[in-house]
Design an enzyme around this catalytic site. Sequence first.
Site, PDB file in Angstrom:
ATOM      1  N   CYS A 260       3.336   8.502   0.913  1.00 29.25           N
ATOM      2  CA  CYS A 260       3.880   7.617   1.952  1.00 29.25           C
ATOM      3  C   CYS A 260       4.102   6.257   1.299  1.00 29.25           C
ATOM      4  O   CYS A 260       3.175   5.661   0.770  1.00 29.25           O
ATOM      5  CB  CYS A 260       2.852   7.536   3.088  1.00 29.25           C
ATOM      6  SG  CYS A 260       3.294   6.354   4.374  1.00 29.25           S
TER       7      CYS A 260
ATOM      8  N   GLY B 290       6.687  -1.902   6.423  1.00 34.96           N
ATOM      9  CA  GLY B 290       8.075  -2.352   6.383  1.00 34.96           C
ATOM     10  C   GLY B 290       9.026  -1.461   7.156  1.00 34.96           C
ATOM     11  O   GLY B 290       8.697  -0.336   7.517  1.00 34.96           O
ATOM     12  N   GLU B 291      10.198  -2.011   7.437  1.00 38.52           N
ATOM     13  CA  GLU B 291      11.257  -1.263   8.115  1.00 38.52           C
ATOM     14  C   GLU B 291      12.343  -0.970   7.071  1.00 38.52           C
ATOM     15  O   GLU B 291      13.014  -1.891   6.602  1.00 38.52           O
ATOM     16  CB  GLU B 291      11.800  -2.104   9.286  1.00 38.52           C
ATOM     17  CG  GLU B 291      13.114  -1.633   9.879  1.00 38.52           C
ATOM     18  CD  GLU B 291      13.151  -0.139  10.242  1.00 38.52           C
ATOM     19  OE1 GLU B 291      12.169   0.395  10.796  1.00 38.52           O
ATOM     20  OE2 GLU B 291      14.178   0.504   9.942  1.00 38.52           O
TER      21      GLU B 291
ATOM     22  N   CYS C 108       5.986  -6.731   7.655  1.00 42.32           N
ATOM     23  CA  CYS C 108       7.112  -6.198   8.418  1.00 42.32           C
ATOM     24  C   CYS C 108       7.493  -7.226   9.481  1.00 42.32           C
ATOM     25  O   CYS C 108       6.629  -7.892  10.042  1.00 42.32           O
ATOM     26  CB  CYS C 108       6.712  -4.885   9.092  1.00 42.32           C
ATOM     27  SG  CYS C 108       8.083  -4.077   9.968  1.00 42.32           S
TER      28      CYS C 108
ATOM     29  N   GLU D  67       0.819  -1.189   0.000  1.00 46.55           N
ATOM     30  CA  GLU D  67       0.000   0.000   0.000  1.00 46.55           C
ATOM     31  C   GLU D  67       0.861   1.251   0.000  1.00 46.55           C
ATOM     32  O   GLU D  67       1.918   1.292   0.627  1.00 46.55           O
ATOM     33  CB  GLU D  67      -0.930  -0.025   1.208  1.00 46.55           C
ATOM     34  CG  GLU D  67      -2.028  -1.038   0.954  1.00 46.55           C
ATOM     35  CD  GLU D  67      -2.833  -1.410   2.178  1.00 46.55           C
ATOM     36  OE1 GLU D  67      -3.954  -1.887   1.994  1.00 46.55           O
ATOM     37  OE2 GLU D  67      -2.348  -1.230   3.302  1.00 46.55           O
TER      38      GLU D  67
ATOM     39  N   CYS E 196       6.127  -4.460  16.099  1.00 51.01           N
ATOM     40  CA  CYS E 196       5.691  -3.468  17.091  1.00 51.01           C
ATOM     41  C   CYS E 196       4.236  -3.765  17.467  1.00 51.01           C
ATOM     42  O   CYS E 196       3.397  -4.024  16.603  1.00 51.01           O
ATOM     43  CB  CYS E 196       5.816  -2.052  16.519  1.00 51.01           C
ATOM     44  SG  CYS E 196       7.508  -1.614  16.068  1.00 51.01           S
TER      45      CYS E 196
ATOM     46  N   CYS F 261       1.150  -1.856  15.779  1.00 53.12           N
ATOM     47  CA  CYS F 261       1.199  -1.611  14.334  1.00 53.12           C
ATOM     48  C   CYS F 261       0.608  -2.769  13.545  1.00 53.12           C
ATOM     49  O   CYS F 261       0.981  -3.930  13.752  1.00 53.12           O
ATOM     50  CB  CYS F 261       2.645  -1.367  13.904  1.00 53.12           C
ATOM     51  SG  CYS F 261       2.810  -1.060  12.136  1.00 53.12           S
TER      52      CYS F 261
ATOM     53  N   SER G 135      11.333   6.235  15.342  1.00 52.44           N
ATOM     54  CA  SER G 135      10.131   5.899  16.105  1.00 52.44           C
ATOM     55  C   SER G 135      10.569   5.479  17.509  1.00 52.44           C
ATOM     56  O   SER G 135      11.121   4.403  17.691  1.00 52.44           O
ATOM     57  CB  SER G 135       9.376   4.765  15.415  1.00 52.44           C
ATOM     58  OG  SER G 135       8.994   5.192  14.124  1.00 52.44           O
ATOM     59  N   LEU G 136      10.329   6.349  18.480  1.00 47.30           N
ATOM     60  CA  LEU G 136      10.809   6.076  19.842  1.00 47.30           C
ATOM     61  C   LEU G 136       9.672   5.492  20.691  1.00 47.30           C
ATOM     62  O   LEU G 136       9.808   4.408  21.246  1.00 47.30           O
ATOM     63  CB  LEU G 136      11.364   7.366  20.447  1.00 47.30           C
ATOM     64  CG  LEU G 136      12.204   7.231  21.704  1.00 47.30           C
ATOM     65  CD1 LEU G 136      13.405   6.329  21.490  1.00 47.30           C
ATOM     66  CD2 LEU G 136      12.674   8.610  22.191  1.00 47.30           C
ATOM     67  N   HIS G 137       8.593   6.211  20.811  1.00 48.51           N
ATOM     68  CA  HIS G 137       7.346   5.718  21.427  1.00 48.51           C
ATOM     69  C   HIS G 137       7.400   5.417  22.923  1.00 48.51           C
ATOM     70  O   HIS G 137       6.370   5.086  23.519  1.00 48.51           O
ATOM     71  CB  HIS G 137       6.786   4.489  20.699  1.00 48.51           C
ATOM     72  CG  HIS G 137       6.567   4.681  19.234  1.00 48.51           C
ATOM     73  ND1 HIS G 137       6.150   5.864  18.679  1.00 48.51           N
ATOM     74  CD2 HIS G 137       6.711   3.825  18.184  1.00 48.51           C
ATOM     75  CE1 HIS G 137       6.043   5.731  17.364  1.00 48.51           C
ATOM     76  NE2 HIS G 137       6.383   4.510  17.033  1.00 48.51           N
TER      77      HIS G 137
ATOM     78  N   CYS H 189      -1.590   5.887  10.100  1.00 44.30           N
ATOM     79  CA  CYS H 189      -0.395   5.203  10.603  1.00 44.30           C
ATOM     80  C   CYS H 189      -0.750   3.852  11.181  1.00 44.30           C
ATOM     81  O   CYS H 189      -1.649   3.749  12.004  1.00 44.30           O
ATOM     82  CB  CYS H 189       0.247   5.982  11.734  1.00 44.30           C
ATOM     83  SG  CYS H 189       0.647   7.646  11.343  1.00 44.30           S
TER      84      CYS H 189
ATOM     85  N   SER I  71      11.881   6.827   7.919  1.00 43.91           N
ATOM     86  CA  SER I  71      11.509   6.585   9.307  1.00 43.91           C
ATOM     87  C   SER I  71      11.940   5.180   9.701  1.00 43.91           C
ATOM     88  O   SER I  71      11.666   4.220   8.988  1.00 43.91           O
ATOM     89  CB  SER I  71       9.986   6.726   9.457  1.00 43.91           C
ATOM     90  OG  SER I  71       9.613   6.519  10.788  1.00 43.91           O
TER      91      SER I  71
END
Length: 345
Positions: free
Chosen positions: A103, A155-156, A110, A90, A114, A117, A210-212, A331, A187
Amino acid sequence: MKMAWSVLPDEWKPVLADRGLRPFRADQILQALYRDYVKSWDDATTLPKDLRATLAEEFPLTRYEILETSESADGTKKLLVGFADGQSVETVLIPATGRFTQCISTQVGCAMGCAFCASGAQGVVRSLSADEIVAEYMAGREFGEITNMVVMGMGEPFANYDETIRALKLINAGRGPNLGARHITLSTCGVVPGLERLAAEGIQFELSVSLHAPNDEIRSQLMPVNRKWPVDVLLAACAEYTRKTKRAITFEYTVIAGVNDSRACAEELAAKVRRVPLAKVNLIPLSPVSHRPDFRTPDEATMKMFLDVLMKCHVQTMLRRSRGKDADAACGQLRLRRLQTATEF
Ligand code: SAH
């Protein structure tokens, strides 16, 4: 055979020469690809016919198909882009005044897992090749000129470093699509070796991390990647990145009610990110995901309290709103809904 959309502009002359093709053709090829945006070598009518046939065989254009489009009430569009092997990803198009942001995804699914996600909920199927990532861009520009790109889809990117960076270098290239490096944001969930490699590239892409969560106790619960590269290690790598590149890093912080939204979390976050020169923070309220009904969006007052604490500590902070919610384009919502729908039938 090499896919045309994986060849960087400066590489055309040597790859043509390797195949006994005349190097001066490189400019014509680049014009056909990135000025005329031909969809097939047959359409590159400035080139002689026999050359078109050779190019079609030796440097095919990646086949892609827009399988589905859905539009959200706020104008955000989500495209499902399919590739030759039947896999699809996507990509989301986000209009705003004077901007048209795309985006993009770098993997089908992925592997990072997480907790909040949707993209990771089913693991990773495969990584995209550079030309497939460029194909996503090509699909996006069918809807208008792309002014900004964020690598925040499925994905990362640092788990598919080489192909992702190749695609972005191509999209950025002056004799390619020529999208400015400062308009391209990568990101990462915190894959430290990727940060180190990016710092050494000497390209001015923007970087988000991405810390979160402000500490290992919370972050390891939300993000398995934290067990490999814990908060202190990650922040040290970020500080090193900004020292080397003189570029600011934006920390993404998705706020989840009752999980990482306390005043103490905000204070700890402020203290920690201040170790990184030029650090900025983006606060994003969680987009609910169906596989974790226990994760809830915080209320406005909590978001404001969190923002106030960071601002009082002199951390440059932005409150972000999620776009594209009703098209499942917000997101962390990509992919899962489709898989669920698919298994229901
Ligand atoms: N793998 C990369 C890029 C993809 S995710 C990364 O982790 O940065 C893009 C951003 O969306 C990340 O900051 C991610 O943590 C965030 N995100 C994922 N799921 C979300 C959700 N349900 N609500 C809000 N943000 C989410």
